[in-house]
Scaffold this motif. Structure first.
Motif, short mmCIF file in Angstrom:
data_model
loop_
_atom_site.label_atom_id
_atom_site.label_comp_id
_atom_site.label_asym_id
_atom_site.label_seq_id
_atom_site.Cartn_x
_atom_site.Cartn_y
_atom_site.Cartn_z
N ASP A 94 0.83 -1.21 0.00
CA ASP A 94 0.00 0.00 0.00
C ASP A 94 0.87 1.26 0.00
N TYR A 95 1.93 1.25 0.82
CA TYR A 95 2.85 2.39 0.85
C TYR A 95 3.48 2.61 -0.53
N MET A 96 3.94 1.53 -1.17
CA MET A 96 4.59 1.67 -2.47
C MET A 96 3.63 2.26 -3.51
N CYS A 97 2.40 1.75 -3.52
CA CYS A 97 1.42 2.24 -4.50
C CYS A 97 1.10 3.72 -4.26
N GLU A 98 0.89 4.08 -3.00
CA GLU A 98 0.54 5.47 -2.70
C GLU A 98 1.70 6.41 -3.01
N THR A 99 2.92 6.02 -2.63
CA THR A 99 4.08 6.88 -2.85
C THR A 99 4.40 7.03 -4.34
N ALA A 101 2.33 6.93 -6.69
CA ALA A 101 1.29 7.74 -7.32
C ALA A 101 1.40 9.22 -6.96
N THR A 102 1.98 9.52 -5.79
CA THR A 102 1.97 10.91 -5.32
C THR A 102 3.35 11.57 -5.34
N ASP A 103 4.40 10.80 -5.03
CA ASP A 103 5.75 11.39 -4.95
C ASP A 103 6.78 10.29 -5.21
N PRO A 104 6.94 9.87 -6.45
CA PRO A 104 7.77 8.69 -6.76
C PRO A 104 9.20 8.77 -6.26
N THR A 105 9.78 9.97 -6.22
CA THR A 105 11.19 10.07 -5.81
C THR A 105 11.37 9.91 -4.30
N ALA A 106 10.26 9.84 -3.56
CA ALA A 106 10.35 9.71 -2.10
C ALA A 106 10.28 8.27 -1.62
N SER A 108 11.06 4.89 -0.13
CA SER A 108 12.10 4.44 0.80
C SER A 108 12.84 3.25 0.22
N PRO A 109 14.18 3.32 0.13
CA PRO A 109 14.93 2.16 -0.38
C PRO A 109 14.70 0.90 0.46
N THR A 110 14.57 1.07 1.78
CA THR A 110 14.34 -0.09 2.64
C THR A 110 13.00 -0.72 2.35
N LYS A 111 11.96 0.10 2.22
CA LYS A 111 10.64 -0.47 1.93
C LYS A 111 10.59 -1.06 0.53
N PHE A 112 11.26 -0.43 -0.41
CA PHE A 112 11.34 -1.01 -1.75
C PHE A 112 11.99 -2.39 -1.69
N HIS A 113 13.06 -2.49 -0.94
CA HIS A 113 13.79 -3.75 -0.77
C HIS A 113 12.88 -4.83 -0.20
N ASN A 114 11.97 -4.44 0.71
CA ASN A 114 11.09 -5.41 1.37
C ASN A 114 9.76 -5.61 0.67
N SER A 115 9.57 -4.99 -0.49
CA SER A 115 8.26 -5.03 -1.13
C SER A 115 8.01 -6.29 -1.95
N VAL A 116 9.05 -7.04 -2.28
CA VAL A 116 8.87 -8.23 -3.10
C VAL A 116 8.21 -9.35 -2.29
N HIS A 117 7.48 -10.22 -2.97
CA HIS A 117 6.73 -11.27 -2.28
C HIS A 117 7.64 -12.27 -1.58
N ASN A 118 8.84 -12.48 -2.10
CA ASN A 118 9.74 -13.46 -1.50
C ASN A 118 10.75 -12.83 -0.54
N ALA A 119 10.44 -11.65 0.00
CA ALA A 119 11.37 -10.99 0.93
C ALA A 119 11.69 -11.88 2.13
N ALA A 171 -4.16 -5.73 6.31
CA ALA A 171 -4.36 -4.82 5.18
C ALA A 171 -4.51 -3.40 5.70
N THR A 172 -3.95 -2.45 4.97
CA THR A 172 -4.04 -1.04 5.39
C THR A 172 -4.34 -0.16 4.18
N GLY A 173 -4.71 1.08 4.44
CA GLY A 173 -4.91 2.07 3.39
C GLY A 173 -5.96 1.65 2.39
N LEU A 174 -5.80 2.13 1.16
CA LEU A 174 -6.77 1.81 0.12
C LEU A 174 -6.84 0.32 -0.17
#
Length: 258
Positions: A94-99, A101-106, A108-119, A171-174
């Motif tokens: 949810d964080y990745m989708c919202e960010t 959509a609103t501010d792509p350059t913001a 977080s590298p850590t959250k991006f790293h953890n966003s894959v299903h096999n993290a 589940a959180t957010g939208l």
């Protein structure tokens, strides 16, 4: 499909208010809950700084995986693994989708790293020093059944023992408006070809959903991985059979011999 078999060598479990398999078993049998329980798993496999930064999905997966290996007396580095999660980490998605959509350059590298299903599988293999195969599976509300089938098929085709880990987050957010999941839930099984412990026989059958009415299934019904709880209720209470949804109009029937 003919029955597949496996022995449960070790079990790990974590749910809100039930931080281990002993607590889950006591609750399922007698309705007893610990007076205090941690709000979040703290997997000892990770260094303290990594433990604090790990998302809930990784924390619960590693917590139950290590507990199952310890209960089985198995070295985590020697086990192939199957990680089953309906959604991965919904809060991060949810964080990745919202960010984006609103501010792509913001982002977080850590959250991006953890966003894959096999993290979680990645953290596990690194933390445990495991070079055996790691599989990540998602099959919506048939995820646990398909993960269990995958693990037992690996046994049938040559593996001596396999680690199965299942987990889901809130589940959180939208995303929470279209995908329902509450709390944090995880469990793990070390499955082996032989040895002592409950013996599982698996068979796929045609059939619609069977309502889950066991204590654990009722308590954690809101989590997306509640689909696994009929098996853990059966293991905790001594029941000889569990039925798991394996897909549209399909059930995985698990017979348990002790």
């Amino acid at each position: 499909m003919s029955a597949l078999t496996a022995t449960i060598a070790g079990i790990g479990f974590w749910a809100d208010g039930l931080p281990d398999w002993d607590a889950a078993t006591a609750f399922a049998r007698d309705g007893v809950r610990p007076e205090t329980a941690p709000a979040r798993p703290a997997p000892q496999l990770l260094a303290p700084n990594e433990r604090r930064r790990a998302p809930g999905s990784v924390a619960v997966a590693l917590e139950v995986a290590l507990a199952a290996c310890r209960a089985a007396g198995r070295d985590p580095a020697t086990l192939p693994s199957v990680f089953a999660s309906t959604h991965g980490d919904l809060a991060i998605t949810d964080y990745m989708c919202e960010t984006l959509a609103t501010d792509p350059t913001a982002v977080s590298p850590t959250k991006f790293h953890n966003s894959v299903h096999n993290a979680a599988a990645g953290y596990w293999t690194i933390g445990a020093g495991c070079t055996e195969a790691a599989t990540a599976i998602s099959a919506f509300d048939g995820t646990f059944a398909q993960g269990l089938l995958e693990a037992v098929l690996q046994l049938a085709t040559g593996s001596d023992a396999v680690l199965l880990v299942a987990y889901d987050t809130a589940a959180t957010g939208l995303l929470g408006t279209v995908t329902h999941s509450e709390g944090l839930l995880g469990a793990a099984l070390v499955l082996s070809r032989g040895g002592t412990g409950p013996r599982l026989s698996l068979a796929l059958r045609d059939g619609d959903d069977t309502p889950a009415t066991g204590p654990l299934a009722t308590r954690a019904a809101g989590n997306a991985m509640a689909q696994m709880l009929p098996l853990f209720d059966a293991l905790a209470t001594g029941t000889s059979e569990a039925r798991l949804k394996a897909g549209p109009h399909r059930q995985l029937v698990v017979e348990i011999a002790r």
